[in-house]
Design a protein around this motif. Structure first.
Motif, mmCIF file in Angstrom:
data_model
loop_
_atom_site.group_PDB
_atom_site.id
_atom_site.type_symbol
_atom_site.label_atom_id
_atom_site.label_comp_id
_atom_site.label_asym_id
_atom_site.label_seq_id
_atom_site.Cartn_x
_atom_site.Cartn_y
_atom_site.Cartn_z
ATOM 1 N N LEU A 127 8.720 -0.382 5.234
ATOM 2 C CA LEU A 127 9.180 -0.961 3.959
ATOM 3 C C LEU A 127 9.794 0.124 3.087
ATOM 4 O O LEU A 127 9.159 1.140 2.817
ATOM 5 C CB LEU A 127 7.997 -1.627 3.233
ATOM 6 N N LYS A 128 10.999 -0.087 2.665
ATOM 7 C CA LYS A 128 11.701 0.940 1.889
ATOM 8 C C LYS A 128 11.576 0.716 0.380
ATOM 9 O O LYS A 128 11.851 1.612 -0.407
ATOM 10 C CB LYS A 128 13.184 0.999 2.274
ATOM 11 N N GLU A 129 11.188 -0.483 -0.034
ATOM 12 C CA GLU A 129 11.069 -0.739 -1.472
ATOM 13 C C GLU A 129 9.605 -0.603 -1.892
ATOM 14 O O GLU A 129 8.764 -0.133 -1.124
ATOM 15 C CB GLU A 129 11.612 -2.140 -1.795
ATOM 16 N N ASN A 130 9.289 -1.022 -3.111
ATOM 17 C CA ASN A 130 7.913 -0.900 -3.586
ATOM 18 C C ASN A 130 6.979 -1.817 -2.810
ATOM 19 O O ASN A 130 7.346 -2.927 -2.429
ATOM 20 C CB ASN A 130 7.833 -1.239 -5.081
ATOM 21 N N ILE A 131 5.752 -1.342 -2.604
ATOM 22 C CA ILE A 131 4.744 -2.144 -1.897
ATOM 23 C C ILE A 131 4.287 -3.264 -2.835
ATOM 24 O O ILE A 131 4.036 -3.016 -4.022
ATOM 25 C CB ILE A 131 3.554 -1.252 -1.485
ATOM 26 N N PRO A 132 4.196 -4.511 -2.344
ATOM 27 C CA PRO A 132 3.789 -5.636 -3.209
ATOM 28 C C PRO A 132 2.435 -5.376 -3.880
ATOM 29 O O PRO A 132 1.489 -4.917 -3.244
ATOM 30 C CB PRO A 132 3.692 -6.821 -2.238
#
Length: 307
Positions: free
Chosen positions: A220-225
């Motif tokens: 995952l390249k974006e913020n972790i949920p």
């Protein structure tokens, strides 16, 4: 010709052993009929998350003859990575496969040497080496080759060895003697399903890759949920929970591959050290490590999320 098949098969397996592989199994190259509907369903349910590359080359994933012209055999190989060393107990956790040097390079070199030996001894053999970097369903081929069974956590498991090993393949245009699949020995055990803190194992033998801690911390390249906050149990890169709880892994034995030995500086890192690590130090300590896949910024994001 039958004698040659047996002779060639024995030669390949003995060479694999000489190169340090844990085991070697061989299957007839062809279309993976049973895997096709499973893979299609898994992709349709978006269990690959942002790993869009898994949707590419659908046909090639299921048929090695599309990867190597006139392919006859898939040679599956296992390489142990179970470490004898342990991380500092006061540290963020790193998956065991990443303790040493990047396995892609270590295994690729061994596969090149194996292919060279085959060509030198047997003659004009065409083939390609694969280490989880091309569209090959390595666990399916390893299971078909009798190296283990695919467990409820979707990892390949072997009775006397467990599951802490890498899987690689040579696809070659040579007829060989073929191995047969082994039976499933998960039985009624649900240890992996019960232990997964993010409920990524949605049913026995089905893993939602987009819910796996390994996916969140590496792919995952974006913020972790935010709804995953507090569920990672200090895992900063990858996750071994479903393997650590598997009863078959009590049979795991330490590897004997020097390149998988961890940097002592990595083993001694405490949480405080991780919190304060600079990009320069990160690059030195993890010079040839798979941890570099997340980049420095990715590791810092993961650690910040664990707090």
């Amino acid at each position: 010709m039958i004698d040659n098949k047996a002779k060639y098969t024995q030669f390949i397996k003995s060479e694999a052993k000489r190169l340090g592989f844990l085991s070697c199994g061989i299957s007839k190259a062809g279309f993976l009929e049973q895997e096709a509907p499973r893979l299609e369903k898994w992709l349709n349910q978006n269990y690959n998350g942002q790993m869009s590359y898994m949707e590419n080359h659908f046909d090639k994933r299921l048929d090695p003859t599309l990867l190597v012209d006139d392919a006859k055999s898939v040679v599956s190989l296992l390489l142990n990575y179970y470490p004898s060393e342990k991380q500092n107990s006061d540290s963020y956790k790193i998956s065991k496969y990443a303790y040493g040097q990047d396995y892609h390079f270590v295994i690729k070199d061994k596969l090149k040497e194996l292919l060279f030996s085959i060509e030198s001894t047997i003659g004009n053999v065409t083939g390609r080496a694969f280490v989880d970097s091309a569209p090959v369903l390595d666990r399916a081929w390893a299971a078909k080759s009798g190296l283990g069974w695919i467990g409820k956590n979707s990892n390949l498991i072997t009775q006397k060895v467990g599951s802490f090993y890498f899987i690689a393949e040579l696809i070659i245009d040579l007829d060989l003697e073929y191995d047969t699949a082994v039976t499933d020995h998960c039985g009624s055990c649900t240890a992996c399903l019960d232990a997964c803190p993010t409920d990524a194992i949605v049913a026995p033998y089905v893993v939602d890759g987009s819910k796996c801690i390994s996916y969140y911390t590496i792919e995952l390249k974006e913020n972790i949920p935010l709804d995953m906050k507090g569920k990672f149990e200090d895992w900063a890169f990858g996750c071994d929970i479903c393997q650590d709880v598997c009863p078959w892994n009590r049979f795991s034995k330490s590897h004997n591959e020097p390149l998988f030995n961890p940097n002592p500086e990595f083993l001694s890192l405490s949480k405080k050290d991780w919190d304060e690590i600079t990009e320069e130090t990160f690059k030195v300590v993890f010079k040839n490590s798979p941890i570099k896949r997340t980049k420095f910024s990715g590791i810092k994001r993961n650690i910040a999320f664990l707090k």
